[in-house]
Design an enzyme around this catalytic site. Structure first.
Site, PDB file in Angstrom:
ATOM      1  N   SER A 195      11.208   6.041  15.411  1.00  0.00           N
ATOM      2  CA  SER A 195      10.009   5.640  16.139  1.00  0.00           C
ATOM      3  C   SER A 195      10.424   5.270  17.559  1.00  0.00           C
ATOM      4  CB  SER A 195       9.353   4.435  15.452  1.00  0.00           C
ATOM      5  OG  SER A 195       8.911   4.827  14.175  1.00  0.00           O
ATOM      6  N   LEU A 196      10.247   6.212  18.465  1.00  0.00           N
ATOM      7  CA  LEU A 196      10.749   6.015  19.832  1.00  0.00           C
ATOM      8  C   LEU A 196       9.674   5.396  20.726  1.00  0.00           C
ATOM      9  CD1 LEU A 196      13.212   6.516  21.683  1.00  0.00           C
ATOM     10  CD2 LEU A 196      12.214   8.735  22.251  1.00  0.00           C
ATOM     11  N   SER A 252      12.003   6.776   8.061  1.00  0.00           N
ATOM     12  CA  SER A 252      11.650   6.497   9.452  1.00  0.00           C
ATOM     13  C   SER A 252      12.126   5.095   9.831  1.00  0.00           C
ATOM     14  CB  SER A 252      10.125   6.593   9.606  1.00  0.00           C
ATOM     15  OG  SER A 252       9.732   6.291  10.918  1.00  0.00           O
ATOM     16  N   GLY A 307       6.794  -1.877   6.274  1.00  0.00           N
ATOM     17  CA  GLY A 307       8.190  -2.297   6.217  1.00  0.00           C
ATOM     18  C   GLY A 307       9.122  -1.412   7.027  1.00  0.00           C
ATOM     19  N   CYS A 326       3.364   8.501   1.231  1.00  0.00           N
ATOM     20  CA  CYS A 326       3.891   7.549   2.210  1.00  0.00           C
ATOM     21  C   CYS A 326       4.085   6.218   1.483  1.00  0.00           C
ATOM     22  CB  CYS A 326       2.888   7.428   3.351  1.00  0.00           C
ATOM     23  SG  CYS A 326       3.360   6.232   4.601  1.00  0.00           S
ATOM     24  N   CYS A 353       6.634  -7.141   7.472  1.00  0.00           N
ATOM     25  CA  CYS A 353       7.650  -6.481   8.294  1.00  0.00           C
ATOM     26  C   CYS A 353       8.031  -7.402   9.447  1.00  0.00           C
ATOM     27  CB  CYS A 353       7.109  -5.167   8.849  1.00  0.00           C
ATOM     28  SG  CYS A 353       8.309  -4.255   9.841  1.00  0.00           S
ATOM     29  N   CYS A 413      -1.313   5.852   9.973  1.00  0.00           N
ATOM     30  CA  CYS A 413      -0.093   5.194  10.434  1.00  0.00           C
ATOM     31  C   CYS A 413      -0.439   3.903  11.154  1.00  0.00           C
ATOM     32  CB  CYS A 413       0.646   6.062  11.435  1.00  0.00           C
ATOM     33  SG  CYS A 413       1.013   7.684  10.842  1.00  0.00           S
ATOM     34  N   GLU A 467       0.831  -1.203   0.000  1.00  0.00           N
ATOM     35  CA  GLU A 467       0.000   0.000   0.000  1.00  0.00           C
ATOM     36  C   GLU A 467       0.870   1.259   0.000  1.00  0.00           C
ATOM     37  OE1 GLU A 467      -4.046  -1.467   2.179  1.00  0.00           O
ATOM     38  OE2 GLU A 467      -2.482  -0.811   3.520  1.00  0.00           O
ATOM     39  N   CYS A 484       1.333  -2.331  15.912  1.00  0.00           N
ATOM     40  CA  CYS A 484       1.285  -1.947  14.492  1.00  0.00           C
ATOM     41  C   CYS A 484       0.690  -3.047  13.622  1.00  0.00           C
ATOM     42  CB  CYS A 484       2.693  -1.612  14.009  1.00  0.00           C
ATOM     43  SG  CYS A 484       2.758  -1.131  12.275  1.00  0.00           S
ATOM     44  N   CYS A 541       6.540  -4.676  16.099  1.00  0.00           N
ATOM     45  CA  CYS A 541       6.028  -3.703  17.071  1.00  0.00           C
ATOM     46  C   CYS A 541       4.589  -4.125  17.413  1.00  0.00           C
ATOM     47  CB  CYS A 541       6.040  -2.300  16.475  1.00  0.00           C
ATOM     48  SG  CYS A 541       7.702  -1.767  16.034  1.00  0.00           S
TER      49      CYS A 541
END
Ligand code: SAH
Length: 340
Positions: free
Chosen positions: A211-212, A188, A156, A102, A109, A330, A89, A116, A113
């Site tokens: 991405s913290l 990112s 990804g 984006c 991936c 996101c 996508e 996500c 996380c």
């Protein structure tokens, strides 16, 4: 056969040189591909028949197919079918400062996380550079507009596909071609420390976002698997080193997860962690997904968190919410695409 959209200008020059041809042909071809946007080699009018025949023998000029498109206010989400039938996508966002795309960098991936959606499908493969380039070409053609900004924030982990991503950057940034300024491109990462170090030596002024999502290892370990390999005592020094080398400001992305990382205590701890680092924090309202254990923080909680960071002199913004109706926001992009 190789896809012509996979070649940097230099590679095309080398190709012509190997064939005993002039280098400038590479620029000509590049302009046909990326300025005039031809879709068949035969359309290159000032290129000799012989060269065209040779290109046809050595390369394809194929794009990936748009198979679905969903629109919401100021956002359009695209689903593409790749040649091997995998799906990815891309999301176009219409901002007042320009059009931002984006882009996905992998099929699936592996970063795992917990919050996500994109990681629901384990990595099947990396995208080739051309598969990233044609996401942009197809969206521009479909909507008849120009994209001014690129964020590598789709499905990804870009730094888990480092070489192809760098190649993609070379192609889209080239002023003989698509010509998107490096300052308009943001990559990112969830924090692959060796690649952050490598990226510090990359010569383009591309923006880096991290991405913290947590102010300490305890919380970060609970929500991001990558923190077990590269905890904060490794990540933060790598970022400082990156800033020292490049003189660039980094962005920290911080999704606001109800009762997990959104307390005033967390904001204080985050301020301490980031003190003195040339950065800004982007607070991201969480988009709820099928991971039901995660909920979004309330507006008031986000504002209180914001105020606490401000009070501690941390640069901070709250990200505008985009496309949640069409699941284009996101963390809502998924590789194992199903009708819904
Ligand atoms: N793998 C890279 C690139 C993906 S960027 C990275 O992790 O940085 C996508 C961003 O959206 C990341 O910051 C990710 O943590 C965040 N994100 C993931 N799920 C989300 C969700 N449900 N709501 C809001 N942001 C989310």
């Amino acid at each position: 056969m190789k896809n012509i959209y996979d070649l940097t200008q230099r590679e095309l020059e080398e190709y012509f040189a190997l064939n005993g041809d002039k280098k400038f042909k590479a620029v000509q071809v590049y302009e046909w591909l990326y300025k005039k946007r031809i879709s068949k080699f035969d359309e290159m009018r000032n290129v000799s028949k012989l060269t065209i025949e040779q290109l046809k023998q050595d390369f394809t000029i194929k794009r990936i197919k748009i198979i679905d498109k969903r629109e919401d206010t100021d956002v359009v989400k695209y689903l593409f079918n790749l040649d091997d039938n995998n799906k990815i996508e891309a999301v176009l966002m219409l901002h007042d400062y320009g059009n931002s795309l984006c882009i996905s960098t992998q099929v699936g991936c592996n970063m795992g996380c917990h919050f996500c959606e994109s990681g629901r499908l384990k990595k099947i493969r990396n995208l080739e550079a051309y598969e990233m380039v044609v996401q942009l070409l197809q969206v521009e053609e479909d909507l008849n507009l120009r994209i001014s900004h690129i964020v590598l924030m789709g499905i990804g982990e870009p730094f888990d596909n480092y070489n192809n991503v760098i190649k993609f950057l070379e192609i889209v940034n080239n002023n003989k071609g698509i010509d998107i300024g490096s300052r308009h491109i943001t990559i990112s990462t969830c924090g692959l420390v060796p690649k952050i170090k490598q990226f510090a030596d990359y010569d383009k002024q591309v923006n880096l976002a991290i991405s913290l999502h947590a102010p300490n290892n305890e919380i970060r370990n609970k929500i991001m698997e990558i923190n077990k390999a590269y905890p904060l005592e490794k990540l933060i020094p790598a970022i400082k080193e990156y800033i020292d080398k490049t003189n660039r400001r980094v962005t920290f992305e911080y999704i606001m997860l109800k009762d997990i990382n959104d307390t005033r205590e967390c904001a204080k701890e985050l301020s301490e962690l980031l003190r003195g680092i040339n950065c800004y924090v982007n607070l991201i309202p969480y988009n709820e997904t099928s991971h039901i254990e995660f909920r979004k923080s309330s507006k008031d909680t986000i504002l209180a968190f914001y105020d606490e960071l401000k009070k501690n002199q941390i640069n901070v913004t709250i990200r505008r919410e985009f496309g949640s109706k069409v699941k284009a926001a996101c963390g809502q992009l998924r590789s194992n695409y199903k009708e819904d």
